[in-house]
Scaffold this active site. Sequence first.
Site, mmCIF file in Angstrom:
data_model
loop_
_atom_site.group_PDB
_atom_site.id
_atom_site.type_symbol
_atom_site.label_atom_id
_atom_site.label_comp_id
_atom_site.label_asym_id
_atom_site.label_seq_id
_atom_site.Cartn_x
_atom_site.Cartn_y
_atom_site.Cartn_z
ATOM 1 N N VAL A 15 -23.563 11.295 46.439
ATOM 2 C CA VAL A 15 -22.885 9.990 45.942
ATOM 3 C C VAL A 15 -23.793 8.632 46.818
ATOM 4 C CG1 VAL A 15 -21.510 8.550 44.913
ATOM 5 C CG2 VAL A 15 -21.831 11.075 44.593
ATOM 6 N N TYR A 60 -13.383 16.956 49.992
ATOM 7 C CA TYR A 60 -12.782 18.471 49.805
ATOM 8 C C TYR A 60 -11.684 19.592 49.391
ATOM 9 C CZ TYR A 60 -18.198 17.768 50.574
ATOM 10 O OH TYR A 60 -19.592 17.460 49.782
ATOM 11 N N TYR A 119 -27.869 9.200 55.367
ATOM 12 C CA TYR A 119 -26.387 8.986 55.850
ATOM 13 C C TYR A 119 -26.103 10.077 57.027
ATOM 14 C CZ TYR A 119 -21.579 9.782 55.255
ATOM 15 O OH TYR A 119 -20.016 10.224 54.896
#
Length: 165
Positions: free
Chosen positions: A88, A132, A26
């Site tokens: 995730v 965040y 990713y």
Amino acid sequence: MTLSIRSATPADLPLIAQLIRDLAEYEKLAHEVRFDDAVLGEKLFGARPYAEVVIGELDGAAQGFALFFHNFSTFEGKPGIYLEDLFVRPAARGSGLGKALLSHLAALALERDCARLEWSVLDWNEPAIGFYRKLGARLLDEWTGMRVDGAALARLGAATIDSIA
């Protein structure tokens, strides 16, 4: 949908290794993954663990993880928790699992009398930065990360006081 967070066990090593590889993919850093699974297992679950891992599950299926360790703030005079990796799986994003993993670490930090929970984020990862910030995290613009590794680490580690002076 049932969401749960649990501490990883040695039996989770293949899962942890795959999640690390998925995270690296990713982050467009798969070429940087060089760990040996057995060595990783020893460093996580051996006689002297260097880091801890929690696994995030949705309906009993592992969908994410957080790998973290303690650091220390001399200014605060207390330990902190440094989040090395949070990931995730794409199919589970938006489920609340990422927030649950961070909330779990924040609760651990409070339980362990830590001064802070901190981590780094790639500057191009706007979705993560936005996520965040919504949780109350702030960017530390005044700090620049530094690293010594590979041949430079070997040279620095081999230097003696006499050779430095």
